[in-house]
Structures are given as structure tokens and as C-alpha cells.
Design a protein around this motif. Structure first.
Motif, PDB file in Angstrom:
ATOM      1  N   ILE A  58       0.778  -1.245   0.283  1.00 21.97           N
ATOM      2  CA  ILE A  58       0.065   0.028   0.092  1.00 21.97           C
ATOM      3  C   ILE A  58       0.771   1.239   0.146  1.00 21.97           C
ATOM      4  O   ILE A  58       1.915   1.355   0.974  1.00 21.97           O
ATOM      5  CB  ILE A  58      -0.914   0.084   1.195  1.00 21.97           C
ATOM      6  CG1 ILE A  58      -1.826  -1.308   1.315  1.00 21.97           C
ATOM      7  CG2 ILE A  58      -2.016   1.208   1.395  1.00 21.97           C
ATOM      8  CD1 ILE A  58      -1.195  -2.398   2.362  1.00 21.97           C
ATOM      9  N   CYS A  59       0.670   2.298  -0.899  1.00 20.03           N
ATOM     10  CA  CYS A  59       1.397   3.452  -0.984  1.00 20.03           C
ATOM     11  C   CYS A  59       1.077   4.414   0.171  1.00 20.03           C
ATOM     12  O   CYS A  59      -0.082   4.556   0.495  1.00 20.03           O
ATOM     13  CB  CYS A  59       1.035   4.034  -2.393  1.00 20.03           C
ATOM     14  SG  CYS A  59       2.177   5.565  -2.483  1.00 20.03           S
ATOM     15  N   ILE A  60       2.100   4.915   0.960  1.00 21.93           N
ATOM     16  CA  ILE A  60       2.027   5.659   1.970  1.00 21.93           C
ATOM     17  C   ILE A  60       2.787   7.105   1.807  1.00 21.93           C
ATOM     18  O   ILE A  60       2.960   7.743   2.586  1.00 21.93           O
ATOM     19  CB  ILE A  60       2.461   5.152   3.341  1.00 21.93           C
ATOM     20  CG1 ILE A  60       3.950   4.654   3.255  1.00 21.93           C
ATOM     21  CG2 ILE A  60       1.526   4.088   3.760  1.00 21.93           C
ATOM     22  CD1 ILE A  60       4.645   4.180   4.584  1.00 21.93           C
ATOM     23  N   GLY A  61       2.816   7.294   0.373  1.00 18.59           N
ATOM     24  CA  GLY A  61       3.216   8.535  -0.116  1.00 18.59           C
ATOM     25  C   GLY A  61       2.260   9.716   0.269  1.00 18.59           C
ATOM     26  O   GLY A  61       1.127   9.249   0.576  1.00 18.59           O
ATOM     27  N   SER A  62       2.672  10.959   0.127  1.00 13.48           N
ATOM     28  CA  SER A  62       1.742  11.765   0.637  1.00 13.48           C
ATOM     29  C   SER A  62       0.530  12.072  -0.053  1.00 13.48           C
ATOM     30  O   SER A  62      -0.165  12.428   0.352  1.00 13.48           O
ATOM     31  CB  SER A  62       2.596  13.188   0.594  1.00 13.48           C
ATOM     32  OG  SER A  62       3.199  13.453  -0.600  1.00 13.48           O
ATOM     33  N   SER A  63       0.689  12.038  -1.660  1.00 14.18           N
ATOM     34  CA  SER A  63      -0.526  11.981  -2.250  1.00 14.18           C
ATOM     35  C   SER A  63      -1.643  10.958  -2.000  1.00 14.18           C
ATOM     36  O   SER A  63      -2.852  11.040  -1.625  1.00 14.18           O
ATOM     37  CB  SER A  63      -0.373  11.774  -3.861  1.00 14.18           C
ATOM     38  OG  SER A  63      -1.462  11.862  -4.489  1.00 14.18           O
ATOM     39  N   CYS A  64      -1.221   9.525  -1.748  1.00 15.16           N
ATOM     40  CA  CYS A  64      -2.123   8.670  -1.327  1.00 15.16           C
ATOM     41  C   CYS A  64      -2.340   8.673  -0.091  1.00 15.16           C
ATOM     42  O   CYS A  64      -3.415   8.320   0.471  1.00 15.16           O
ATOM     43  CB  CYS A  64      -0.966   7.320  -1.504  1.00 15.16           C
ATOM     44  SG  CYS A  64      -1.122   6.709  -3.412  1.00 15.16           S
ATOM     45  N   HIS A  65      -1.668   9.305   0.949  1.00 14.53           N
ATOM     46  CA  HIS A  65      -1.938   9.663   2.241  1.00 14.53           C
ATOM     47  C   HIS A  65      -3.291  10.334   2.303  1.00 14.53           C
ATOM     48  O   HIS A  65      -4.307  10.192   3.068  1.00 14.53           O
ATOM     49  CB  HIS A  65      -0.729  10.314   2.922  1.00 14.53           C
ATOM     50  CG  HIS A  65      -0.989  10.322   4.377  1.00 14.53           C
ATOM     51  ND1 HIS A  65      -1.085   9.411   5.326  1.00 14.53           N
ATOM     52  CD2 HIS A  65      -1.501  11.616   5.107  1.00 14.53           C
ATOM     53  CE1 HIS A  65      -1.357  10.091   6.403  1.00 14.53           C
ATOM     54  NE2 HIS A  65      -1.659  11.370   6.304  1.00 14.53           N
ATOM     55  N   PHE A  79       6.752   3.848  -0.115  1.00 16.00           N
ATOM     56  CA  PHE A  79       6.837   5.435  -0.574  1.00 16.00           C
ATOM     57  C   PHE A  79       6.314   5.292  -2.086  1.00 16.00           C
ATOM     58  O   PHE A  79       5.906   4.306  -2.549  1.00 16.00           O
ATOM     59  CB  PHE A  79       8.093   5.965  -0.374  1.00 16.00           C
ATOM     60  CG  PHE A  79       8.522   6.091   0.949  1.00 16.00           C
ATOM     61  CD1 PHE A  79       8.090   6.528   1.894  1.00 16.00           C
ATOM     62  CD2 PHE A  79       9.766   5.055   1.370  1.00 16.00           C
ATOM     63  CE1 PHE A  79       8.543   6.544   3.218  1.00 16.00           C
ATOM     64  CE2 PHE A  79      10.259   5.184   2.641  1.00 16.00           C
ATOM     65  CZ  PHE A  79       9.544   5.981   3.553  1.00 16.00           C
ATOM     66  N   CYS A  80       5.896   6.445  -2.233  1.00 14.07           N
ATOM     67  CA  CYS A  80       5.509   7.109  -3.394  1.00 14.07           C
ATOM     68  C   CYS A  80       5.614   6.011  -4.867  1.00 14.07           C
ATOM     69  O   CYS A  80       6.866   5.563  -5.002  1.00 14.07           O
ATOM     70  CB  CYS A  80       5.772   8.501  -3.834  1.00 14.07           C
ATOM     71  SG  CYS A  80       4.874   8.864  -5.786  1.00 14.07           S
ATOM     72  N   MET A  81       4.761   5.379  -5.154  1.00 13.60           N
ATOM     73  CA  MET A  81       4.825   4.151  -6.276  1.00 13.60           C
ATOM     74  C   MET A  81       5.003   4.873  -7.485  1.00 13.60           C
ATOM     75  O   MET A  81       4.830   3.978  -8.649  1.00 13.60           O
ATOM     76  CB  MET A  81       3.846   3.340  -6.093  1.00 13.60           C
ATOM     77  CG  MET A  81       3.854   2.500  -4.810  1.00 13.60           C
ATOM     78  SD  MET A  81       2.569   1.620  -3.984  1.00 13.60           S
ATOM     79  CE  MET A  81       2.546   0.165  -5.159  1.00 13.60           C
ATOM     80  N   GLY A  82       4.900   6.362  -7.834  1.00 12.89           N
ATOM     81  CA  GLY A  82       5.178   6.938  -8.959  1.00 12.89           C
ATOM     82  C   GLY A  82       3.882   6.818  -9.847  1.00 12.89           C
ATOM     83  O   GLY A  82       3.642   7.211 -11.028  1.00 12.89           O
ATOM     84  N   GLU A  83       2.620   6.604  -9.414  1.00 11.12           N
ATOM     85  CA  GLU A  83       1.240   6.691  -9.879  1.00 11.12           C
ATOM     86  C   GLU A  83       0.297   7.492  -9.136  1.00 11.12           C
ATOM     87  O   GLU A  83      -0.896   7.241  -9.087  1.00 11.12           O
ATOM     88  CB  GLU A  83       0.836   5.247  -9.811  1.00 11.12           C
ATOM     89  CG  GLU A  83       1.973   4.413 -11.013  1.00 11.12           C
ATOM     90  CD  GLU A  83       1.345   2.961 -11.277  1.00 11.12           C
ATOM     91  OE1 GLU A  83      -0.073   2.943 -11.335  1.00 11.12           O
ATOM     92  OE2 GLU A  83       2.113   1.988 -11.040  1.00 11.12           O
ATOM     93  N   CYS A  84       0.868   8.461  -8.671  1.00 15.76           N
ATOM     94  CA  CYS A  84      -0.365   9.526  -8.050  1.00 15.76           C
ATOM     95  C   CYS A  84      -1.146   9.894  -8.878  1.00 15.76           C
ATOM     96  O   CYS A  84      -1.091  10.558  -9.959  1.00 15.76           O
ATOM     97  CB  CYS A  84       0.444  10.540  -7.428  1.00 15.76           C
ATOM     98  SG  CYS A  84       2.168  10.589  -6.694  1.00 15.76           S
ATOM     99  N   THR A  85      -2.545   9.517  -8.781  1.00 16.45           N
ATOM    100  CA  THR A  85      -3.783  10.160  -9.441  1.00 16.45           C
ATOM    101  C   THR A  85      -4.844  10.298  -8.384  1.00 16.45           C
ATOM    102  O   THR A  85      -4.645  10.062  -7.275  1.00 16.45           O
ATOM    103  CB  THR A  85      -4.239   9.437 -10.502  1.00 16.45           C
ATOM    104  OG1 THR A  85      -4.809   7.950  -9.654  1.00 16.45           O
ATOM    105  CG2 THR A  85      -3.384   8.702 -11.486  1.00 16.45           C
TER     106      THR A  85
END
Ligand code: FES
Length: 80
Positions: free
Chosen positions: A5-12, A42-48
Motif C-alpha cells: 500500500i502506498c503511503i506517499g503524501s498524495s496517497c496519504h 513510499f510513492c509508487m510513481g502513480e499518484c492520481t
């Protein structure tokens, strides 16, 4: 089975902590601790805007917390 599960800032901002909490609860409810591993990334490079990035054994999904239970039934319970 490994679920990342992505926990990067956008997904957060889209609810990754809730996605993780719901998945943990479902894994424990179905006694799948030995078969399903949950990991953060961390960010998986697919923030949408389509939801939190979730990867199941290399297959990509976008999920909002409200979609996690049906996702779990379809992609996890039926396949483990
Ligand atoms: S923050 Fe999740 S894909 Fe970028």
C-alpha cells in the motif's frame, strides 16, 4: 500473497492509513496472517485522483477506503 500500500503524501491524503487499517482488520478477521503480507511503500510513481495505489503481487490497483472490502473479497479472498 503480498499487498503493498502506498503511503506517499498524495496517497496519504486519499486515505492510505484507512486502507491499511481496513486491510489489517480483514486479514485478521479471515485468519490470513500466514498467507497475506501487508507492506507500506513510499510513492509508487502513480499518484492520481483515482485512489490509493495498491499492488497485489505485481498487479496495480487504485482504491478508496470505501472500496477496500469489495476489493479484498474479489482479489484476495478468492485467490489465497
Ligand atoms: S503517493 Fe502514492 S503513488 Fe505517489
Amino acid at each position: 500473497m503480498e499487498i503493498t500500500i502506498c503511503i506517499g503524501s498524495s496517497c496519504h491524503l486519499k486515505g492510505s492509513q484507512d486502507v491499511i487499517r481496513i486491510l489489517e482488520r480483514l486479514v485478521s478477521y479471515h485468519h490470513l496472517e500466514n498467507k497475506v503480507t501487508l507492506k507500506g511503500s513510499f510513492c509508487m510513481g502513480e499518484c492520481t485522483s483515482d485512489g490509493v495505489c495498491v499492488d497485489v503481487d505485481g498487479k496495480h490497483f487504485k482504491l478508496f477506503p470505501s472500496e477496500v472490502e469489495s476489493f479484498f473479497n474479489r482479489e484476495v479472498l478468492e485467490k489465497v
